[in-house]
Design an enzyme around this catalytic site. Sequence first.
Site, PDB file in Angstrom:
ATOM      1  N   GLU A  81       0.909  -1.100   0.298  1.00 56.27           N
ATOM      2  CA  GLU A  81      -0.096   0.246   0.189  1.00 56.27           C
ATOM      3  C   GLU A  81       0.830   1.124   0.150  1.00 56.27           C
ATOM      4  O   GLU A  81       0.225   2.564   0.459  1.00 56.27           O
ATOM      5  CB  GLU A  81      -1.053   0.211   1.120  1.00 56.27           C
ATOM      6  CG  GLU A  81       0.116   0.112   2.544  1.00 56.27           C
ATOM      7  CD  GLU A  81      -1.452   0.090   3.745  1.00 56.27           C
ATOM      8  OE1 GLU A  81      -0.841  -1.245   4.545  1.00 56.27           O
ATOM      9  OE2 GLU A  81      -2.034   0.995   3.899  1.00 56.27           O
ATOM     10  N   CYS A 113      -3.713  -3.211   4.496  1.00 58.10           N
ATOM     11  CA  CYS A 113      -2.410  -3.800   4.499  1.00 58.10           C
ATOM     12  C   CYS A 113      -2.921  -5.555   4.775  1.00 58.10           C
ATOM     13  O   CYS A 113      -1.970  -6.835   4.224  1.00 58.10           O
ATOM     14  CB  CYS A 113      -2.476  -4.400   6.501  1.00 58.10           C
ATOM     15  SG  CYS A 113      -2.356  -2.322   7.059  1.00 58.10           S
ATOM     16  N   HIS A 235      -2.724  -9.778  12.094  1.00 50.24           N
ATOM     17  CA  HIS A 235      -2.206  -8.074  11.416  1.00 50.24           C
ATOM     18  C   HIS A 235      -1.670  -7.140  12.674  1.00 50.24           C
ATOM     19  O   HIS A 235      -2.706  -7.084  14.263  1.00 50.24           O
ATOM     20  CB  HIS A 235      -3.333  -7.492  10.181  1.00 50.24           C
ATOM     21  CG  HIS A 235      -2.605  -6.231  10.335  1.00 50.24           C
ATOM     22  ND1 HIS A 235      -1.826  -6.083  10.274  1.00 50.24           N
ATOM     23  CD2 HIS A 235      -3.416  -5.177  10.513  1.00 50.24           C
ATOM     24  CE1 HIS A 235      -0.939  -4.369  10.026  1.00 50.24           C
ATOM     25  NE2 HIS A 235      -2.283  -3.887  10.292  1.00 50.24           N
TER      26      HIS A 235
HETATM   27  N1  CAA Z   1       1.526   3.852  30.836  1.00 51.84           N
HETATM   28  C1  CAA Z   1       0.942   2.696  29.785  1.00 51.84           C
HETATM   29  N2  CAA Z   1      -0.011   2.768  29.010  1.00 51.84           N
HETATM   30  C2  CAA Z   1      -0.230   3.733  29.041  1.00 51.84           C
HETATM   31  C3  CAA Z   1       0.070   4.869  29.140  1.00 51.84           C
HETATM   32  C4  CAA Z   1       0.974   5.000  30.400  1.00 51.84           C
HETATM   33  N3  CAA Z   1       1.519   6.291  30.717  1.00 51.84           N
HETATM   34  N4  CAA Z   1      -0.097   6.028  28.548  1.00 51.84           N
HETATM   35  C5  CAA Z   1      -1.394   5.664  27.935  1.00 51.84           C
HETATM   36  N5  CAA Z   1      -1.814   4.520  28.128  1.00 51.84           N
HETATM   37  C6  CAA Z   1      -2.300   3.176  27.147  1.00 51.84           C
HETATM   38  C7  CAA Z   1      -3.388   3.293  26.969  1.00 51.84           C
HETATM   39  O1  CAA Z   1      -4.526   3.587  28.418  1.00 51.84           O
HETATM   40  C8  CAA Z   1      -4.212   2.419  25.797  1.00 51.84           C
HETATM   41  O2  CAA Z   1      -4.281   0.889  26.143  1.00 51.84           O
HETATM   42  P1  CAA Z   1      -5.495   0.738  26.146  1.00 51.84           P
HETATM   43  O3  CAA Z   1      -5.973   0.914  24.433  1.00 51.84           O
HETATM   44  O4  CAA Z   1      -5.231  -0.903  26.417  1.00 51.84           O
HETATM   45  O5  CAA Z   1      -6.320   1.140  27.021  1.00 51.84           O
HETATM   46  C9  CAA Z   1      -2.916   2.624  25.100  1.00 51.84           C
HETATM   47  O6  CAA Z   1      -2.015   3.195  25.773  1.00 51.84           O
HETATM   48  C10 CAA Z   1      -2.751   4.290  23.677  1.00 51.84           C
HETATM   49  O7  CAA Z   1      -3.012   5.032  24.317  1.00 51.84           O
HETATM   50  P2  CAA Z   1      -4.381   6.296  23.420  1.00 51.84           P
HETATM   51  O8  CAA Z   1      -5.106   4.950  23.036  1.00 51.84           O
HETATM   52  O9  CAA Z   1      -4.643   7.065  24.742  1.00 51.84           O
HETATM   53  O10 CAA Z   1      -3.229   6.593  22.150  1.00 51.84           O
HETATM   54  P3  CAA Z   1      -3.640   7.158  21.214  1.00 51.84           P
HETATM   55  O11 CAA Z   1      -4.443   7.670  21.023  1.00 51.84           O
HETATM   56  O12 CAA Z   1      -3.194   8.337  21.595  1.00 51.84           O
HETATM   57  O13 CAA Z   1      -3.086   6.867  20.018  1.00 51.84           O
HETATM   58  C11 CAA Z   1      -3.792   4.770  18.102  1.00 51.84           C
HETATM   59  C12 CAA Z   1      -3.023   5.377  19.132  1.00 51.84           C
HETATM   60  C13 CAA Z   1      -5.355   5.390  18.263  1.00 51.84           C
HETATM   61  C14 CAA Z   1      -3.944   3.497  18.136  1.00 51.84           C
HETATM   62  C15 CAA Z   1      -2.672   5.866  17.469  1.00 51.84           C
HETATM   63  O14 CAA Z   1      -1.350   5.857  17.679  1.00 51.84           O
HETATM   64  C16 CAA Z   1      -3.187   5.867  15.618  1.00 51.84           C
HETATM   65  O15 CAA Z   1      -4.116   6.106  14.605  1.00 51.84           O
HETATM   66  N6  CAA Z   1      -2.275   4.796  14.965  1.00 51.84           N
HETATM   67  C17 CAA Z   1      -2.950   4.334  13.720  1.00 51.84           C
HETATM   68  C18 CAA Z   1      -4.267   4.237  13.474  1.00 51.84           C
HETATM   69  C19 CAA Z   1      -3.283   2.438  14.143  1.00 51.84           C
HETATM   70  O16 CAA Z   1      -2.675   1.305  13.750  1.00 51.84           O
HETATM   71  N7  CAA Z   1      -4.983   1.560  13.864  1.00 51.84           N
HETATM   72  C20 CAA Z   1      -4.921   0.205  14.225  1.00 51.84           C
HETATM   73  C21 CAA Z   1      -6.140  -0.426  13.659  1.00 51.84           C
HETATM   74  S1  CAA Z   1      -6.157  -0.084  11.166  1.00 51.84           S
HETATM   75  C22 CAA Z   1      -5.486  -1.059  11.021  1.00 51.84           C
HETATM   76  O17 CAA Z   1      -4.832  -1.701  11.683  1.00 51.84           O
HETATM   77  C23 CAA Z   1      -4.402  -0.777   9.970  1.00 51.84           C
HETATM   78  C24 CAA Z   1      -3.187  -0.440  10.042  1.00 51.84           C
HETATM   79  O18 CAA Z   1      -2.121  -1.314   9.569  1.00 51.84           O
HETATM   80  C25 CAA Z   1      -3.067   1.101  10.074  1.00 51.84           C
END
Ligand code: CAA
Length: 390
Positions: A81, A113, A235
């Site tokens: 991709e 993916c 994945h």
């Molecule tokens: N210590 C330990 N854990 C902590 C922490 C700390 N100090 N602070 C936060 N966390 C945890 C949170 O509780 C959360 O865990 P849970 O989901 O188990 O509750 C985790 O860390 C992440 O925290 P947030 O949800 O607050 O993170 P975020 O909003 O900043 O971003 C994300 C996370 C949405 C995945 C972001 O990185 C993102 O958008 N990534 C790209 C999209 C992606 O990968 N999506 C996955 C599904 S789509 C897919 O699979 C296709 C692909 O390849 C893209």
Amino acid sequence: MSPAIGIDDLAFATGSFRIDLAVLAARLGADPEKYYRGLGQSEMSVVAEDEDIVTMGAAAAQQILDRSGGAGVRTLMFATETGIDQSKAAGVYAHRLLGLGPNVRVVELKQACYSATAAMQFAVALVARDPSEKVLVIASDIARYQLDSAAEPTQGAGAVAFTVAANPALLELHPANGVYTDDVMDFWRPNHSTTAIVDGKSSITAYLDAVAGAFDDYLAHGGVPFEQIDRFCYHQPFTKMAVKAHRHLAARAGSELDPAALQAQIEPTMGYNRRIGNSYTASVYLALLALLDGDEDLTGKRVAIASYGSGAVAEFLTGTVADGYRAGLRRAENEERLTGRTPVDDAAYLALQRTAARPDPSNFETARQTPSPFRFGGVRQDQRVYEPTA
Ligand code: CAA
């Protein structure tokens, strides 16, 4: 009786640099534990200026050809991709670098993916028609999001190559499979953009829904119940996503396994992705490779592959680990490939990311950086230049 068909060899390559996610956390003002434990990621691969999907994909495939040659390979499918051209398949460049003969069909497949799994299933059909054929599948991607966004720590880069053949040395695929498609906008990359657009939270829900939908379809098409599957390769955009997906499927299947037992079914699949980051099409096959490279003897075990591509398409299938599979692995080499990457600091990483967005994409030269067997020399008058490094 028709022979078993499946994965005969499996190798990977990645970017030649790596960055510890604590370095990103310092710039983004996050607790490193959010990335280490919250996302389940320790570091991510970063590509050199003269690396791209072709150089990584060819470097992965070269390992397979070095071992068994190209005899029997009449099809090369390139799943990605991170497309580099709207018309020409990236696999045609790889075909030349690999020295494959002219009597090979080459094609590129795209669906976020997911597409390496489509390639694998199409390969199975080709091999079923003529069991003397082998199909070479390359899956190669560079995950790039906006700098300073929440998605930045879930970048990465990597490629796998695998051959699909009769009487495979690694994994015998079962005919039962489940598929699922839903038109959702959780993640996409418009033609004008070098970075993906993602709705992070909804992408997680879309992933869970699609994998569950594919699993239900797998059951409806002759698949075995959840309890009869020994290990699960998901994945892994970040490894914590596999944990979420596995708990989701277990709950849906009414599994009585406790959280520790569920974790044991997926933990050995995460070692490579935790260090490479998201490699999109390659990710689920890096999960399989990490599992096979692990300490446990998996001979005869039933392993699931749960493939997801945003947008969204998912597939769930299983295979049995072949007798004697360990003789076909490259465990020490794979570890060296990861430890051999050069660590970069934030300034060097940012410079590489900014260089990737070229002011004149029709004409530029790249610096010599990669130790890979192949390099991307740049673009001369709109033509991409690839060459052996040595
Ligand atoms: N210590 C330990 N854990 C902590 C922490 C700390 N100090 N602070 C936060 N966390 C945890 C949170 O509780 C959360 O865990 P849970 O989901 O188990 O509750 C985790 O860390 C992440 O925290 P947030 O949800 O607050 O993170 P975020 O909003 O900043 O971003 C994300 C996370 C949405 C995945 C972001 O990185 C993102 O958008 N990534 C790209 C999209 C992606 O990968 N999506 C996955 C599904 S789509 C897919 O699979 C296709 C692909 O390849 C893209």
